[in-house]
Design a protein around this motif. Sequence first.
Motif, PDB file in Angstrom:
ATOM      1  N   ALA A 227      -8.028  -7.939  15.761  1.00  0.00           N
ATOM      2  CA  ALA A 227      -6.985  -8.917  16.085  1.00  0.00           C
ATOM      3  C   ALA A 227      -7.568 -10.123  16.807  1.00  0.00           C
ATOM      4  CB  ALA A 227      -5.902  -8.262  16.934  1.00  0.00           C
ATOM      5  N   SER A 228      -8.601  -9.901  17.631  1.00  0.00           N
ATOM      6  CA  SER A 228      -9.214 -11.039  18.318  1.00  0.00           C
ATOM      7  C   SER A 228      -9.828 -11.995  17.306  1.00  0.00           C
ATOM      8  CB  SER A 228     -10.314 -10.570  19.270  1.00  0.00           C
ATOM      9  OG  SER A 228      -9.886  -9.461  19.990  1.00  0.00           O
TER      10      SER A 228
ATOM     11  N   LEU B  30      -9.916  -2.674   8.649  1.00  0.00           N
ATOM     12  CA  LEU B  30      -9.883  -1.445   9.442  1.00  0.00           C
ATOM     13  C   LEU B  30     -10.610  -0.331   8.695  1.00  0.00           C
ATOM     14  CD1 LEU B  30      -8.918  -0.192  12.036  1.00  0.00           C
ATOM     15  CD2 LEU B  30      -6.861   0.540  10.867  1.00  0.00           C
TER      16      LEU B  30
ATOM     17  N   VAL C 160      -9.026 -12.305  14.195  1.00  0.00           N
ATOM     18  CA  VAL C 160      -7.956 -12.929  13.405  1.00  0.00           C
ATOM     19  C   VAL C 160      -7.346 -14.100  14.178  1.00  0.00           C
ATOM     20  CG1 VAL C 160      -5.669 -12.591  12.439  1.00  0.00           C
ATOM     21  CG2 VAL C 160      -7.431 -10.878  12.075  1.00  0.00           C
TER      22      VAL C 160
ATOM     23  N   THR D  83      -0.694 -12.125  17.986  1.00  0.00           N
ATOM     24  CA  THR D  83      -1.198 -11.169  17.003  1.00  0.00           C
ATOM     25  C   THR D  83      -1.640  -9.866  17.662  1.00  0.00           C
ATOM     26  OG1 THR D  83      -2.027 -13.104  15.878  1.00  0.00           O
ATOM     27  CG2 THR D  83      -2.677 -10.981  14.998  1.00  0.00           C
ATOM     28  N   ILE D  84      -2.440 -10.007  18.732  1.00  0.00           N
ATOM     29  CA  ILE D  84      -2.982  -8.819  19.394  1.00  0.00           C
ATOM     30  C   ILE D  84      -1.865  -7.970  20.001  1.00  0.00           C
ATOM     31  CG2 ILE D  84      -4.423  -7.998  21.276  1.00  0.00           C
ATOM     32  CD1 ILE D  84      -6.230 -10.324  20.884  1.00  0.00           C
TER      33      ILE D  84
ATOM     34  N   THR E  21       1.087   1.754  10.675  1.00  0.00           N
ATOM     35  CA  THR E  21       0.512   0.792  11.607  1.00  0.00           C
ATOM     36  C   THR E  21      -0.072  -0.391  10.851  1.00  0.00           C
ATOM     37  OG1 THR E  21      -0.177   2.679  12.887  1.00  0.00           O
ATOM     38  CG2 THR E  21      -1.017   0.548  13.563  1.00  0.00           C
ATOM     39  N   THR E  22      -0.808  -0.075   9.788  1.00  0.00           N
ATOM     40  CA  THR E  22      -1.423  -1.154   9.042  1.00  0.00           C
ATOM     41  C   THR E  22      -0.545  -1.544   7.861  1.00  0.00           C
ATOM     42  OG1 THR E  22      -2.744   0.485   7.903  1.00  0.00           O
ATOM     43  CG2 THR E  22      -3.799  -0.717   9.677  1.00  0.00           C
ATOM     44  N   ASN E  23       0.749  -1.217   7.957  1.00  0.00           N
ATOM     45  CA  ASN E  23       1.682  -1.677   6.939  1.00  0.00           C
ATOM     46  C   ASN E  23       2.028  -3.132   7.250  1.00  0.00           C
ATOM     47  OD1 ASN E  23       3.848  -2.249   5.348  1.00  0.00           O
ATOM     48  ND2 ASN E  23       4.852  -0.288   5.676  1.00  0.00           N
ATOM     49  N   CYS E  24       1.657  -3.999   6.331  1.00  0.00           N
ATOM     50  CA  CYS E  24       1.856  -5.429   6.618  1.00  0.00           C
ATOM     51  C   CYS E  24       3.316  -5.720   6.874  1.00  0.00           C
ATOM     52  CB  CYS E  24       1.411  -6.311   5.472  1.00  0.00           C
ATOM     53  SG  CYS E  24       0.352  -5.559   4.293  1.00  0.00           S
TER      54      CYS E  24
ATOM     55  N   VAL F 252      -4.950  -9.116  10.042  1.00  0.00           N
ATOM     56  CA  VAL F 252      -5.185  -8.024  10.993  1.00  0.00           C
ATOM     57  C   VAL F 252      -4.798  -6.664  10.401  1.00  0.00           C
ATOM     58  CG1 VAL F 252      -2.983  -7.994  12.235  1.00  0.00           C
ATOM     59  CG2 VAL F 252      -5.023  -7.530  13.451  1.00  0.00           C
ATOM     60  N   VAL F 253      -3.801  -6.637   9.553  1.00  0.00           N
ATOM     61  CA  VAL F 253      -3.416  -5.369   8.950  1.00  0.00           C
ATOM     62  C   VAL F 253      -3.980  -5.212   7.539  1.00  0.00           C
ATOM     63  CG1 VAL F 253      -1.384  -4.750  10.255  1.00  0.00           C
ATOM     64  CG2 VAL F 253      -1.180  -6.391   8.419  1.00  0.00           C
TER      65      VAL F 253
ATOM     66  N   ILE G 297       0.430  -6.185  17.341  1.00  0.00           N
ATOM     67  CA  ILE G 297      -0.162  -5.051  16.612  1.00  0.00           C
ATOM     68  C   ILE G 297      -0.265  -3.839  17.528  1.00  0.00           C
ATOM     69  CG2 ILE G 297      -2.615  -5.641  17.006  1.00  0.00           C
ATOM     70  CD1 ILE G 297      -1.236  -4.347  13.730  1.00  0.00           C
ATOM     71  N   LEU G 298      -0.494  -4.083  18.827  1.00  0.00           N
ATOM     72  CA  LEU G 298      -0.574  -2.950  19.757  1.00  0.00           C
ATOM     73  C   LEU G 298       0.799  -2.310  19.951  1.00  0.00           C
ATOM     74  CD1 LEU G 298      -3.145  -4.168  22.387  1.00  0.00           C
ATOM     75  CD2 LEU G 298      -3.421  -2.444  20.618  1.00  0.00           C
TER      76      LEU G 298
ATOM     77  N   CYS H 272      -6.011  -3.687   5.061  1.00  0.00           N
ATOM     78  CA  CYS H 272      -6.619  -2.356   5.147  1.00  0.00           C
ATOM     79  C   CYS H 272      -8.125  -2.402   4.966  1.00  0.00           C
ATOM     80  CB  CYS H 272      -6.037  -1.405   4.115  1.00  0.00           C
ATOM     81  SG  CYS H 272      -4.382  -1.769   3.621  1.00  0.00           S
TER      82      CYS H 272
ATOM     83  N   LEU I 181       4.290  -5.673  10.781  1.00  0.00           N
ATOM     84  CA  LEU I 181       3.812  -6.856  11.488  1.00  0.00           C
ATOM     85  C   LEU I 181       4.455  -8.103  10.885  1.00  0.00           C
ATOM     86  CD1 LEU I 181       1.987  -7.975  13.671  1.00  0.00           C
ATOM     87  CD2 LEU I 181       0.151  -8.095  12.025  1.00  0.00           C
TER      88      LEU I 181
ATOM     89  N   ILE J  62      -8.630  -2.086  16.301  1.00  0.00           N
ATOM     90  CA  ILE J  62      -7.562  -3.040  15.991  1.00  0.00           C
ATOM     91  C   ILE J  62      -7.605  -4.228  16.937  1.00  0.00           C
ATOM     92  CG2 ILE J  62      -5.060  -3.341  15.993  1.00  0.00           C
ATOM     93  CD1 ILE J  62      -4.801  -0.607  14.785  1.00  0.00           C
ATOM     94  N   VAL J  63      -7.916  -3.950  18.218  1.00  0.00           N
ATOM     95  CA  VAL J  63      -7.996  -5.065  19.169  1.00  0.00           C
ATOM     96  C   VAL J  63      -9.139  -5.999  18.794  1.00  0.00           C
ATOM     97  CG1 VAL J  63      -8.469  -5.685  21.558  1.00  0.00           C
ATOM     98  CG2 VAL J  63      -6.916  -3.820  21.050  1.00  0.00           C
TER      99      VAL J  63
ATOM    100  N   CYS K 232       0.834  -1.215   0.000  1.00  0.00           N
ATOM    101  CA  CYS K 232       0.000   0.000   0.000  1.00  0.00           C
ATOM    102  C   CYS K 232       0.864   1.258   0.000  1.00  0.00           C
ATOM    103  CB  CYS K 232      -0.983   0.023   1.162  1.00  0.00           C
ATOM    104  SG  CYS K 232      -2.011  -1.452   1.262  1.00  0.00           S
TER     105      CYS K 232
ATOM    106  N   PRO L  18      -7.242   2.158  18.023  1.00  0.00           N
ATOM    107  CA  PRO L  18      -6.706   1.015  18.768  1.00  0.00           C
ATOM    108  C   PRO L  18      -7.791   0.023  19.177  1.00  0.00           C
ATOM    109  CG  PRO L  18      -5.804   3.059  19.605  1.00  0.00           C
ATOM    110  CD  PRO L  18      -6.823   3.445  18.599  1.00  0.00           C
TER     111      PRO L  18
END
Lengths: 196, 239
Positions: free
Chosen positions: B74-75, B109, B77, A73-74, A110-113, B103-104, A77-78, B106, A116, B70-71, A25, B67
């Motif tokens: 992620a759950s 989200l 996922v 995963t959770i 953040t959402t850049n694969c 999870v990411v 990402i945080l 796009c 992660l 995202i949580v 992206c 956030p």
Amino acid sequence: MSYIGIIITFVFINNFILTQFLGLCPFIGVSRKTDSAVGMGFAVIFVMSMASLATWAVYRLILVPLNIEYLQTISFILIIAALVQLVEMVILKISPPLYKALGIYLPLITTNCAVLGIALIAVRSEYNAMESFVAGIAAGLGFLLAIVVMSAIRERLDKEWVPKPFRGVPIAFITAGLMALAFMAFDKALLKNLLG
Amino acid sequence: MYSEFSKGIFKENPIFIILLGLCPTLAVSTQVVNALGMGAGVIFVLLGSEIFVSLLKDFIPERVRIPSFIVIIASFVTIVDLVMQAYAPSLSRNLGVFVQLIVVNCIILGRAEAFASKRKLGESVLDALGMGVGFTLGLLLISAIREILGAGTITLVAVGGFDGVIRIPGLSSQPARVLALAPGALLVIGLLKALFNWLEMRRKARAAWAPEEKPAAGVPASAGTPAAGPVPSATGGAS
């Protein structure tokens, strides 16, 4: 694997963008101008190296001892989201023009694969702390290399005539495809010949 | 209501029109069966997170909404990842790190932020299904092209004596292997996007032609109405 091996693997052989398709992206979105591409590349290198180190620490020191690896995963990402926020504040403080140029793409790291992705791949490959850190930097360097070359090509493409349906994104993808073809020259055999 | 569902499939197809969620699309599109598995995973996560975001939208403070989303994502996922590891280990191995990378994606989200956080539950469910199905169809199209031309096969789920692989005569002996490799994915999506652009341009060109004729026909008509106008009123007045 030696550090040099890791660097060559992530910069050339398993280039995140051109062979793994991680981080496409921003690659397509921010590659119009070379200077914003360079900025984005360095932001990604920084975030990726920090993220792979931080996620390694959390995984090895918290998740594994407590037997809660399924929260991987959770938690990853945080951590990444928090790191990106930090980088955003730092860039805003240091260089407002760069902040302006990167615009909406900075929060999108953040959402850049890719970020992660390196964290998960480092865990899967069972790297130690230093190896994870080096892998993060190398994968970021691979991203920087690809996005800078891409933006230079796109700046030239802007001056050329392109059939109308291909303008913008499609030609960018096809360019990336041709770059990926060139990158196929780097494979495992190269690593073996170089490092014996 | 139906349009909330169908827009995800055609008009706002996440892959071809708004170009979201490309990383997994390209990486797992080497075999049709991967596309099916990935599509199912994305539909589940999209549905679950849009439902939760839509239900919780009044309780989540504005400042921490990303956030929180995202949580939630992620759950879901994690659920998909664990279920896939337990019941479809070979698929899980094929998709590798890309299951966790949903999870990411796009799309998810993006839809949570742009749609579910503002709309009612029913609409969000339809939106999630539409976007999920649109994503799956796009993924199927790309993986079918890549697998048929790049390997000469179509890999589906193995059932009983059928090993799940359809070999296409003529192609499977001499496939254009580059399409199954990494560069093929980028080339295929570039060409497909150009095709969709071309179709869109043609549709617009047609639409531009048609009204041009209509106003041409409409101008005399509207010019005619004042003349025609009095007639009914005259007749009306006469009656």
